[in-house]
Design a protein around this motif. Sequence first.
Motif, PDB file in Angstrom:
ATOM      1  N   ASP A  38       0.807  -1.165  -0.046  1.00  0.00           N
ATOM      2  CA  ASP A  38       0.012   0.239  -0.125  1.00  0.00           C
ATOM      3  C   ASP A  38       0.902   1.076   0.019  1.00  0.00           C
ATOM      4  O   ASP A  38       1.397   1.669   1.076  1.00  0.00           O
ATOM      5  CB  ASP A  38      -0.816  -0.044   1.351  1.00  0.00           C
ATOM      6  N   GLY A  39       1.157   1.701  -1.287  1.00  0.00           N
ATOM      7  CA  GLY A  39       1.934   3.070  -1.222  1.00  0.00           C
ATOM      8  C   GLY A  39       3.397   2.758  -1.279  1.00  0.00           C
ATOM      9  O   GLY A  39       4.100   3.933  -0.895  1.00  0.00           O
ATOM     10  N   ALA A  40       4.084   2.061  -2.004  1.00  0.00           N
ATOM     11  CA  ALA A  40       5.316   2.055  -2.193  1.00  0.00           C
ATOM     12  C   ALA A  40       5.681   3.180  -3.205  1.00  0.00           C
ATOM     13  O   ALA A  40       5.290   3.161  -4.124  1.00  0.00           O
ATOM     14  CB  ALA A  40       5.823   0.559  -2.707  1.00  0.00           C
ATOM     15  N   ALA A  41       6.809   3.729  -2.896  1.00  0.00           N
ATOM     16  CA  ALA A  41       7.402   4.655  -3.608  1.00  0.00           C
ATOM     17  C   ALA A  41       8.415   4.336  -4.909  1.00  0.00           C
ATOM     18  O   ALA A  41       9.077   3.551  -4.834  1.00  0.00           O
ATOM     19  CB  ALA A  41       8.350   5.770  -2.834  1.00  0.00           C
ATOM     20  N   PHE A  42       7.755   4.676  -5.988  1.00  0.00           N
ATOM     21  CA  PHE A  42       8.840   4.674  -7.171  1.00  0.00           C
ATOM     22  C   PHE A  42       9.367   5.887  -7.653  1.00  0.00           C
ATOM     23  O   PHE A  42       9.984   5.881  -8.478  1.00  0.00           O
ATOM     24  CB  PHE A  42       8.078   3.759  -8.167  1.00  0.00           C
ATOM     25  N   GLY A  43       9.111   7.056  -6.924  1.00  0.00           N
ATOM     26  CA  GLY A  43       9.978   8.205  -7.070  1.00  0.00           C
ATOM     27  C   GLY A  43       9.800   8.984  -5.818  1.00  0.00           C
ATOM     28  O   GLY A  43       9.012   8.691  -5.058  1.00  0.00           O
ATOM     29  N   PRO A  44      10.027  10.405  -6.161  1.00  0.00           N
ATOM     30  CA  PRO A  44      10.209  11.030  -4.841  1.00  0.00           C
ATOM     31  C   PRO A  44       8.849  11.853  -4.522  1.00  0.00           C
ATOM     32  O   PRO A  44       8.772  12.599  -3.512  1.00  0.00           O
ATOM     33  CB  PRO A  44      11.185  12.230  -5.123  1.00  0.00           C
ATOM     34  N   ASP A  45       8.066  12.080  -5.554  1.00  0.00           N
ATOM     35  CA  ASP A  45       6.687  12.839  -5.607  1.00  0.00           C
ATOM     36  C   ASP A  45       5.890  11.929  -4.934  1.00  0.00           C
ATOM     37  O   ASP A  45       5.721  10.801  -4.958  1.00  0.00           O
ATOM     38  CB  ASP A  45       6.294  13.214  -6.878  1.00  0.00           C
ATOM     39  N   GLN A  46       4.936  12.492  -4.109  1.00  0.00           N
ATOM     40  CA  GLN A  46       3.820  11.876  -3.482  1.00  0.00           C
ATOM     41  C   GLN A  46       2.804  11.280  -4.277  1.00  0.00           C
ATOM     42  O   GLN A  46       2.065  10.134  -3.989  1.00  0.00           O
ATOM     43  CB  GLN A  46       2.932  12.916  -2.589  1.00  0.00           C
ATOM     44  N   ARG A  47       3.002  11.643  -5.568  1.00  0.00           N
ATOM     45  CA  ARG A  47       1.962  10.894  -6.684  1.00  0.00           C
ATOM     46  C   ARG A  47       2.691   9.759  -7.226  1.00  0.00           C
ATOM     47  O   ARG A  47       2.169   8.906  -8.064  1.00  0.00           O
ATOM     48  CB  ARG A  47       1.670  12.000  -7.889  1.00  0.00           C
ATOM     49  N   GLN A  48       3.901   9.702  -7.022  1.00  0.00           N
ATOM     50  CA  GLN A  48       4.613   8.525  -7.184  1.00  0.00           C
ATOM     51  C   GLN A  48       4.596   7.092  -6.245  1.00  0.00           C
ATOM     52  O   GLN A  48       5.653   6.829  -5.846  1.00  0.00           O
ATOM     53  CB  GLN A  48       6.213   8.735  -7.850  1.00  0.00           C
ATOM     54  N   ARG A  49       3.703   6.741  -6.229  1.00  0.00           N
ATOM     55  CA  ARG A  49       3.235   5.586  -5.228  1.00  0.00           C
ATOM     56  C   ARG A  49       2.448   4.444  -5.937  1.00  0.00           C
ATOM     57  O   ARG A  49       1.583   4.692  -6.752  1.00  0.00           O
ATOM     58  CB  ARG A  49       2.389   6.294  -4.047  1.00  0.00           C
ATOM     59  N   TYR A 100       0.246   8.419 -10.916  1.00  0.00           N
ATOM     60  CA  TYR A 100       1.168   9.086 -11.693  1.00  0.00           C
ATOM     61  C   TYR A 100       0.823  10.587 -11.579  1.00  0.00           C
ATOM     62  O   TYR A 100      -0.394  10.947 -11.251  1.00  0.00           O
ATOM     63  CB  TYR A 100       1.155   8.646 -13.118  1.00  0.00           C
ATOM     64  N   ARG A 101       2.015  11.439 -11.945  1.00  0.00           N
ATOM     65  CA  ARG A 101       1.490  12.789 -11.790  1.00  0.00           C
ATOM     66  C   ARG A 101       0.657  13.319 -12.749  1.00  0.00           C
ATOM     67  O   ARG A 101       0.521  12.654 -14.039  1.00  0.00           O
ATOM     68  CB  ARG A 101       2.875  13.543 -11.765  1.00  0.00           C
ATOM     69  N   LEU A 102      -0.294  14.580 -12.325  1.00  0.00           N
ATOM     70  CA  LEU A 102      -1.438  14.861 -13.259  1.00  0.00           C
ATOM     71  C   LEU A 102      -1.319  16.336 -13.730  1.00  0.00           C
ATOM     72  O   LEU A 102      -0.583  17.009 -12.955  1.00  0.00           O
ATOM     73  CB  LEU A 102      -2.605  14.520 -12.335  1.00  0.00           C
ATOM     74  N   VAL A 103      -1.878  16.560 -14.607  1.00  0.00           N
ATOM     75  CA  VAL A 103      -2.233  18.090 -15.067  1.00  0.00           C
ATOM     76  C   VAL A 103      -2.876  18.730 -14.034  1.00  0.00           C
ATOM     77  O   VAL A 103      -4.075  17.915 -13.378  1.00  0.00           O
ATOM     78  CB  VAL A 103      -3.099  18.029 -16.455  1.00  0.00           C
ATOM     79  N   PRO A 104      -2.630  19.848 -13.433  1.00  0.00           N
ATOM     80  CA  PRO A 104      -1.908  20.697 -13.833  1.00  0.00           C
ATOM     81  C   PRO A 104      -0.548  20.844 -13.231  1.00  0.00           C
ATOM     82  O   PRO A 104       0.410  21.678 -13.703  1.00  0.00           O
ATOM     83  CB  PRO A 104      -2.582  22.277 -13.606  1.00  0.00           C
ATOM     84  N   GLN A 105      -0.252  19.834 -12.220  1.00  0.00           N
ATOM     85  CA  GLN A 105       1.049  19.752 -11.926  1.00  0.00           C
ATOM     86  C   GLN A 105       2.248  19.541 -12.831  1.00  0.00           C
ATOM     87  O   GLN A 105       3.400  20.104 -12.852  1.00  0.00           O
ATOM     88  CB  GLN A 105       1.201  18.518 -10.776  1.00  0.00           C
ATOM     89  N   VAL A 106       1.881  18.652 -13.761  1.00  0.00           N
ATOM     90  CA  VAL A 106       2.706  18.437 -15.029  1.00  0.00           C
ATOM     91  C   VAL A 106       2.184  18.482 -16.278  1.00  0.00           C
ATOM     92  O   VAL A 106       0.837  18.371 -16.174  1.00  0.00           O
ATOM     93  CB  VAL A 106       3.630  17.031 -14.710  1.00  0.00           C
ATOM     94  N   PHE A 111       3.708  12.147 -17.097  1.00  0.00           N
ATOM     95  CA  PHE A 111       3.043  10.922 -16.622  1.00  0.00           C
ATOM     96  C   PHE A 111       3.415   9.796 -17.267  1.00  0.00           C
ATOM     97  O   PHE A 111       3.513   8.563 -16.734  1.00  0.00           O
ATOM     98  CB  PHE A 111       1.495  11.077 -17.083  1.00  0.00           C
ATOM     99  N   VAL A 112       3.983   9.870 -18.848  1.00  0.00           N
ATOM    100  CA  VAL A 112       4.600   8.483 -19.290  1.00  0.00           C
ATOM    101  C   VAL A 112       5.838   8.145 -18.766  1.00  0.00           C
ATOM    102  O   VAL A 112       6.050   6.985 -18.429  1.00  0.00           O
ATOM    103  CB  VAL A 112       4.705   8.658 -20.896  1.00  0.00           C
ATOM    104  N   GLU A 113       6.678   9.251 -18.048  1.00  0.00           N
ATOM    105  CA  GLU A 113       7.782   9.007 -17.557  1.00  0.00           C
ATOM    106  C   GLU A 113       7.521   8.206 -16.062  1.00  0.00           C
ATOM    107  O   GLU A 113       8.409   7.405 -15.884  1.00  0.00           O
ATOM    108  CB  GLU A 113       8.538  10.156 -17.155  1.00  0.00           C
ATOM    109  N   ASP A 114       6.398   8.515 -15.634  1.00  0.00           N
ATOM    110  CA  ASP A 114       6.234   7.866 -14.170  1.00  0.00           C
ATOM    111  C   ASP A 114       5.629   6.540 -14.520  1.00  0.00           C
ATOM    112  O   ASP A 114       5.855   5.696 -13.701  1.00  0.00           O
ATOM    113  CB  ASP A 114       4.909   8.632 -13.396  1.00  0.00           C
TER     114      ASP A 114
END
Length: 286
Positions: A38-49, A100-106, A111-114
């Motif tokens: 539940d919520g493992a990180a695959f990057g530093p952003d909170q959306r990268q879980r 994955y990160r979403l508009v408007p943050q990115v 989102f493909v990179e994520d």
Amino acid sequence: MLSVTALSALAAACSPLGALNGVNRLTPGDGGVRQLVDGAAFGPDQRQRLDVWAPSGSAAALPVIVFFYGGSWKSGDRSGYGFAARALAARGFVVVVPDYRLVPQVRWPAFVEDGAAAVRWTVANIAVHGGDPARIAVMGHSAGAHIALLLALDQRWSVAGTIKAAVGLAGPYDFRPFTAGGAADLALGNAPDLADTQPINFARADAPPLLLLHGTADTTVLPRNSERLANAITDLGGRAAVKLYDDVGHIGILLALSKPFRGKATALADASNFLLTALAPAASAP
């Protein structure tokens, strides 16, 4: 517990995410499944879980599905998709559901990179959770299918070689020109070359096998997206199939993964049977 009729009304009246949260809360889940992560990180952003689901008690390494939800690249949360993860896990898969990160943050291509980062996490870590890192497929709905098919087809993301099959539900694969100010324009319109945002432009003969599922009543993403991508792959000698479901709409094809709606479309059986075949272990040498 709500009836199928009441749940159908909920899906029609609510936002897609609200409807899916309702499905998670109010419908019977598939048994014999457990959430391992539940919520493992695959990057530093909170959306990268990400979350991981699997059948209970399996001793053998299982095929893996990385499932990307939709939401026009601007909404969505993995918490709304437990019903999809449970359904697929009950069919014999370890299932990874990343945010994955979403508009408007990115905007494009974050989102493909994520998505690529989530696949790399899966390759590196899924064996610990009972999955086979040599048998990974991607699957997605709507914008999630767009991400999944780009990862499977466009080799610049450096994960296409690890993806052995792909399933798209109601995905946009060939959808230029963008409507000015629309979801695609806001998410993808900044790309230096808009052709890079279209999965169809990366059709290739050696692509992993594809199954593209679509409802004939989908007016959000037209079925021709699936038909054109499949034709582009097969014209080159690759393997791709399309299945259309009569009178099924854009959200309906996703809801068909949940128990109360499986009579509306055989998307769960079609996707899981295809992937079990495509991800079958290689035969041992005599």
